[in-house]
Design a protein around this motif. Sequence first.
Motif, short mmCIF file in Angstrom:
data_model
loop_
_atom_site.label_atom_id
_atom_site.label_comp_id
_atom_site.label_asym_id
_atom_site.label_seq_id
_atom_site.Cartn_x
_atom_site.Cartn_y
_atom_site.Cartn_z
N ILE A 1 0.84 -1.20 0.00
CA ILE A 1 0.00 0.00 0.00
C ILE A 1 0.87 1.25 0.00
O ILE A 1 1.85 1.34 0.75
CB ILE A 1 -0.92 0.03 1.24
N ALA A 2 0.50 2.22 -0.84
CA ALA A 2 1.22 3.49 -0.91
C ALA A 2 0.25 4.64 -0.70
O ALA A 2 -0.82 4.68 -1.31
CB ALA A 2 1.90 3.63 -2.27
N SER A 3 0.62 5.59 0.15
CA SER A 3 -0.23 6.75 0.39
C SER A 3 0.30 8.01 -0.28
O SER A 3 -0.35 9.04 -0.25
CB SER A 3 -0.38 6.99 1.91
N THR A 4 1.49 7.91 -0.89
CA THR A 4 2.08 9.04 -1.60
C THR A 4 2.72 8.54 -2.89
O THR A 4 3.06 7.35 -3.00
CB THR A 4 3.17 9.74 -0.76
N PRO A 5 2.94 9.43 -3.86
CA PRO A 5 3.62 9.01 -5.09
C PRO A 5 5.02 8.47 -4.83
O PRO A 5 5.45 7.50 -5.48
CB PRO A 5 3.67 10.30 -5.93
N SER A 6 5.75 9.08 -3.89
CA SER A 6 7.11 8.60 -3.62
C SER A 6 7.08 7.20 -3.02
O SER A 6 7.94 6.36 -3.33
CB SER A 6 7.84 9.58 -2.69
N ALA A 7 6.09 6.91 -2.16
CA ALA A 7 5.96 5.56 -1.61
C ALA A 7 5.61 4.57 -2.71
O ALA A 7 6.14 3.45 -2.75
CB ALA A 7 4.90 5.54 -0.52
N ARG B 1 1.90 9.17 -12.71
CA ARG B 1 0.65 9.37 -13.45
C ARG B 1 -0.45 8.45 -12.92
O ARG B 1 -1.58 8.88 -12.71
CB ARG B 1 0.90 9.10 -14.94
N ALA B 2 -0.11 7.17 -12.72
CA ALA B 2 -1.10 6.21 -12.26
C ALA B 2 -1.58 6.54 -10.86
O ALA B 2 -2.78 6.41 -10.56
CB ALA B 2 -0.52 4.80 -12.30
N PHE B 3 -0.67 6.97 -9.99
CA PHE B 3 -1.07 7.32 -8.63
C PHE B 3 -2.08 8.45 -8.63
O PHE B 3 -3.11 8.40 -7.95
CB PHE B 3 0.15 7.69 -7.79
#
Length: 204
Positions: free
Chosen positions: A20-26, A68-70
Motif C-alpha cells: 500500500i502506498a499513500s504518496t507518489p514517492s511511496a 501518473r497512475a497514482f
Amino acid sequence: DHETKVFLAAFGVAVTRQAIASTPSAALRIAKTIGYPVEMKRWGSEALPESKGGVVETDITSAADVRRAFLAVMKAGEAEAAAVVRASVPVGRNARLRCLQLGQLGWSMVLDPGAGRAPEIVPIPLSPKDAEQLANLVTTTRAGEAALDRDGFADIMLRASHLAFQLGNEITELVLDRVVVACAPAASVVADAYILRAGAGFPR
C-alpha cells in the motif's frame, strides 16, 4: 483487497505481490522493490472490487508512469484512500470463486469459469480430486493454445475452500473476485479478493 490477500497468503494461497502506498514517492519505492511492470488501483473503505468497476492502471513501466497512475487512482473517492501497487498479473484466463453457505447445501464453492459458461457449485472443503476436476473446467485448451497452470489453480481453490470452511460462521462469504489462471510457465494467482464479515476482526 489488500488485507484479504495478506490473510490468504498466510494460508498459502498464491496472491499478487503488492503493498500500500499513500504518496507518489511511496508508490515509486514499492514499484522499484517489486520490479516493473506493475499495476495500481485504489485502496480504501469505498474501493470497488474489479468485477464491480474498480479501475486498475496497468502497464506501469517507469517512474513517470507510477506518478501518473497514482494521481489517476487518487483523482476521485474518499480522502483517506491510498493505492495498491502490485506486480503485473500474468497472461491467462480469469475465473471467479465464491465460498459461502447455500441453504441445505451448506458451505459451498461457486466457480464462475467465464466465457459464458454456467457456474459450478461444489461442497467444501474440497478434496484434491474435487479441485482438479474444477480446474479442468477452466484450463482445457484447444490445439495451438498455450497450456494453462491447472495445478496452481487447483491449489488456490483447495486452500481457499479449507480456509473458508475453517472460518465458518465468522464470515458470510470469501470471494476470490479475480483469479488469473496463468499461461504456463507462469503461475496462477489471485489478483482481487475480499471477505464479507459476519463479525469484527476479519479484513475486507
